[in-house]
Scaffold this motif. Structure first.
Motif, short mmCIF file in Angstrom:
data_model
loop_
_atom_site.label_atom_id
_atom_site.label_comp_id
_atom_site.label_asym_id
_atom_site.label_seq_id
_atom_site.Cartn_x
_atom_site.Cartn_y
_atom_site.Cartn_z
N VAL A 1 -3.31 4.88 -6.65
CA VAL A 1 -2.03 5.47 -6.31
C VAL A 1 -1.97 6.49 -5.56
O VAL A 1 -0.85 7.26 -5.20
CB VAL A 1 -1.32 5.70 -7.77
CG1 VAL A 1 -1.14 4.41 -8.49
CG2 VAL A 1 -2.46 6.59 -8.57
N HIS A 2 -3.14 7.06 -4.88
CA HIS A 2 -3.16 8.25 -4.04
C HIS A 2 -3.95 8.15 -2.88
O HIS A 2 -5.09 8.20 -2.85
CB HIS A 2 -3.52 9.39 -4.89
CG HIS A 2 -3.23 10.62 -4.09
ND1 HIS A 2 -2.95 11.78 -4.61
CD2 HIS A 2 -3.25 11.02 -2.83
CE1 HIS A 2 -2.90 12.57 -3.92
NE2 HIS A 2 -2.96 12.34 -2.55
N THR A 3 -3.28 7.42 -1.66
CA THR A 3 -4.01 7.39 -0.29
C THR A 3 -3.16 7.93 0.80
O THR A 3 -1.90 7.97 0.61
CB THR A 3 -4.31 5.87 -0.07
OG1 THR A 3 -3.22 5.27 0.36
CG2 THR A 3 -4.85 5.09 -1.02
N HIS A 4 -3.94 8.34 1.75
CA HIS A 4 -3.25 8.87 3.11
C HIS A 4 -3.48 7.84 4.22
O HIS A 4 -4.81 7.73 4.54
CB HIS A 4 -3.83 10.30 3.40
CG HIS A 4 -3.26 11.09 2.40
ND1 HIS A 4 -2.18 11.81 2.15
CD2 HIS A 4 -4.12 11.54 1.21
CE1 HIS A 4 -1.95 12.65 1.45
NE2 HIS A 4 -3.16 12.52 0.52
N MET A 5 -2.56 7.22 4.39
CA MET A 5 -2.98 5.99 5.46
C MET A 5 -2.71 6.69 7.03
O MET A 5 -2.88 5.99 7.80
CB MET A 5 -2.11 4.65 5.34
CG MET A 5 -2.48 3.86 4.08
SD MET A 5 -4.05 3.18 4.14
CE MET A 5 -5.12 4.04 2.89
N LEU B 1 8.34 9.34 -6.18
CA LEU B 1 8.69 10.70 -5.29
C LEU B 1 7.41 11.65 -5.18
O LEU B 1 6.73 11.69 -6.41
CB LEU B 1 9.86 11.22 -5.90
CG LEU B 1 10.42 12.60 -5.21
CD1 LEU B 1 11.17 12.28 -3.83
CD2 LEU B 1 11.32 13.31 -5.93
N LYS B 2 7.02 11.71 -4.15
CA LYS B 2 6.00 13.02 -4.05
C LYS B 2 6.28 14.14 -3.79
O LYS B 2 6.89 14.36 -2.65
CB LYS B 2 4.91 12.20 -2.84
CG LYS B 2 3.54 13.32 -2.62
CD LYS B 2 2.97 13.43 -3.87
CE LYS B 2 1.70 14.42 -3.66
NZ LYS B 2 0.80 14.14 -2.69
N MET B 3 5.98 15.04 -4.40
CA MET B 3 6.45 16.60 -4.27
C MET B 3 5.33 17.54 -3.99
O MET B 3 4.30 17.42 -4.83
CB MET B 3 7.32 17.15 -5.30
CG MET B 3 7.94 18.32 -5.06
SD MET B 3 8.76 19.18 -6.50
CE MET B 3 10.08 17.82 -6.94
N ALA C 1 0.72 5.00 -0.63
CA ALA C 1 0.47 5.76 0.40
C ALA C 1 1.25 7.01 0.53
O ALA C 1 2.48 6.80 0.15
CB ALA C 1 0.79 5.15 1.80
N MET C 2 0.77 7.94 0.79
CA MET C 2 1.54 9.25 0.53
C MET C 2 2.38 9.77 1.91
O MET C 2 2.09 9.04 2.81
CB MET C 2 0.50 10.55 0.53
CG MET C 2 -0.21 10.49 -0.71
SD MET C 2 0.98 10.80 -2.00
CE MET C 2 0.35 10.32 -3.77
N PRO C 3 3.50 10.22 1.67
CA PRO C 3 4.33 10.54 2.69
C PRO C 3 4.11 11.69 3.81
O PRO C 3 5.11 11.72 4.64
CB PRO C 3 5.75 10.66 1.90
CG PRO C 3 5.04 11.52 0.61
CD PRO C 3 3.98 11.10 0.57
N THR D 1 -8.22 8.11 -5.51
CA THR D 1 -9.26 8.48 -4.53
C THR D 1 -8.80 9.96 -3.65
O THR D 1 -9.59 10.46 -3.43
CB THR D 1 -9.42 7.39 -3.36
OG1 THR D 1 -8.40 7.11 -2.45
CG2 THR D 1 -10.31 6.11 -3.80
N ASP D 2 -7.44 10.12 -3.54
CA ASP D 2 -6.85 10.89 -2.54
C ASP D 2 -7.47 10.84 -1.02
O ASP D 2 -8.05 11.59 -0.70
CB ASP D 2 -6.89 12.32 -3.08
CG ASP D 2 -6.14 13.31 -2.12
OD1 ASP D 2 -5.29 12.90 -1.39
OD2 ASP D 2 -6.14 14.63 -2.49
N HIS D 3 -7.74 9.45 -0.80
CA HIS D 3 -8.43 8.95 0.60
C HIS D 3 -7.57 9.76 1.78
O HIS D 3 -6.62 9.49 1.96
CB HIS D 3 -8.36 7.78 0.66
CG HIS D 3 -8.80 7.12 2.01
ND1 HIS D 3 -10.14 6.86 2.13
CD2 HIS D 3 -8.10 6.92 2.85
CE1 HIS D 3 -10.37 6.40 3.32
NE2 HIS D 3 -9.15 6.32 4.11
#
Ligand code: DOR
Ligand code: ZN
Ligand code: ZN
Length: 448
Positions: free
Chosen positions: A62-66, A148-150, A94-96, A315-317
């Motif tokens: 639930v936490h990746t940076h594409m 929502l990502k804050m 994917a994070m915003p 992962t916070d990839h």
């Protein structure tokens, strides 16, 4: 039809010998024990021999940076999703914090479109909170974001909602049953300590996690705390859960496996990281720089002792190129999609957690925390997302090709036990023998 035959199914409840029958994109039946008399199945059933393999539900990260749009030199939805499949992950959120950031209808559509064209695993995209988009309503399930990502504290990119009033309004106005995921580091503390030469000490995370929990409690709404990294954060969340506050959280592999001691670890003699020569401008401190930063041994011990407090491991990839890491102002973050499962399987082999914990934290937990229907379990009616692993295979991270575009891993040189052999995405073989088979765009948007 497809039959996964002779495997050991892993769920949050344990390991079970069972065959899995797949019809189209969904699981049709789970047959306890193993199906005798395969001959009677008929010619249209394709049989996959999973003897000696563990069969996990496809992992959900639930936490990746594409990095798409705007950061394509680091990653894009294709390469990032390839890295996901290589790591046994079939669903990514994917994070915003892209460029432009995903903060409204147009930028969300742009990111979703890029994902639709390129992703080889299923995906969702977060909407980023800003100081002005509290009232944005994207109710239509076909159009809306996965959550929502804050950024309550600053990190990569320019998303930041530091002001209490704006935070409070988001907590009040975002639909209560949907998830606000927070990067919780107290921005005034980050600034203050930064001015005094100290990078993001524990107190920054402790203050803001406490604030996020207080907001969730007072506003009676769900909150998800990203990348819990320290002892006090765990205690705050554990206490809040005991009081019934609707808070969920994730641990990230790098905080479970790495400490600030990395200089004495394997990085200086790492394999696969040929770019790094001791004494060269790329310093391990830059390579391992991330937000929040790596912590001490005692923090890690608390995380391991409190796996029950975690709802997910994510992962916070956060890929960056080695050139960027070598620069005067190195960006924060490390990749993680390809290494999470092998590291956890190795830890399971060492008795640090159970295989059932891996399924709970990487499959069932994320599905529950984000209300993802029909994923995270191997059960009739669920999507046929499955990851087959050989729990005995030993290999060295960095020796095999890295599919993430960034081309490096903070775990290079680590000896692990457990390898991803085959990955099925909604009934189709998507990854096998180290190669991505799914066609670009095979991924589907997850509606949660
Ligand atoms: O280290 C980090 N990198 N932490 C974050 O919060 C963001 C991430 C990134 O996007 O690079
Ligand atoms: Zn973060
Ligand atoms: Zn992140």
């Amino acid at each position: 039809m497809l039959l996964i035959h002779n495997g050991s199914l892993v769920s949050g409840a344990g390991v079970q010998q069972a065959d899995v029958l797949v019809d189209g994109e969904r699981i049709a039946a789970v047959i306890e024990g193993h199906l005798p008399g395969l001959g009677g199945l008929g010619p249209d059933v394709q049989i996959v021999d999973a003897s000696g393999l563990l069969v996990f539900p496809g992992l959900i990260d639930v936490h990746t940076h594409m990095r798409q749009p705007g950061g394509e030199q680091k990653e894009d939805f294709y390469t990032g999703a390839c890295a996901a499949l290589a790591g046994g992950v079939t669903s990514i959120f994917a994070m915003p914090n892209t460029s432009p950031a995903v903060t409204d209808r147009a930028t969300l559509d742009l990111a979703l479109d890029l994902a639709r064209q390129n992703a080889v695993c299923d995906y969702g995209v977060f909407l980023g909170a800003t100081n002005t988009n509290q009232r944005l309503k994207l109710d239509n399930p076909d159009l809306r974001e996965c959550g929502l990502k804050m950024y309550m504290g600053s990190s990569t990119g320019d998303l930041l909602v530091e002001d209490f009033g704006a935070q409070y309004e988001h907590f009040q106005q975002y639909p209560r049953e949907r998830v606000i995921a927070v990067h919780a580091e107290h921005e005034p503390a980050v600034r203050y300590f930064g001015q005094h030469g100290e990078r993001r000490p524990h107190i920054a995370a402790e203050l803001e996690v406490a604030r996020a929990v207080a907001l969730a409690e007072r506003c009676d709404r769900r909150v998800h705390v990203c990348h819990v990294s320290s002892r006090r954060e765990v205690e705050i969340i554990r206490d809040a859960k005991a009081r019934g506050v609707p808070v969920t959280c994730e641990y990230a592999p790098h905080y479970l496996f790495l400490t600030t001691d990395f200089e004495h670890g394997q990085i200086t003699e790492s394999r696969g990281l040929q770019d790094y020569q001791p004494g060269q401008a790329l310093h391990p401190a830059a390579l391992y720089q991330m937000n929040p930063p790596l912590r001490q041994e005692s923090d890690i011990e608390t995380l391991w002792a409190n796996l029950a407090v975690a709802d997910c491991i994510a992962t916070d990839h956060a890929p960056h190129t080695l050139d960027e890491k070598r620069s005067a102002k190195p960006p924060s973050g490390v990749p993680g999609l390809e290494t999470m499962l092998p590291l956890l399987l190795t830890a399971a082999h060492e008795g640090r957690l159970e295989l059932a914990d891996v399924a709970r934290l990487c499959c069932e937990g994320p599905a529950r925390a984000f209300a993802i229907q029909a994923k995270g379990r191997i059960a009739p009616g669920f999507d046929a997302d499955m990851t087959l692993v050989d729990p005995q295979e030993q290999w060295v991270i960095g020796d095999r090709p890295i599919l993430s575009k960034c081309g490096w891993t903070p775990f290079a040189g680590w000896h692990v036990r457990g390898a991803v052999k085959q990955v099925f995405l909604r009934g189709r073989l998507a990854f096998a023998d180290g190669k991505v088979i799914a066609a670009r765009g095979a991924g589907k948007r997850i509606v949660n």
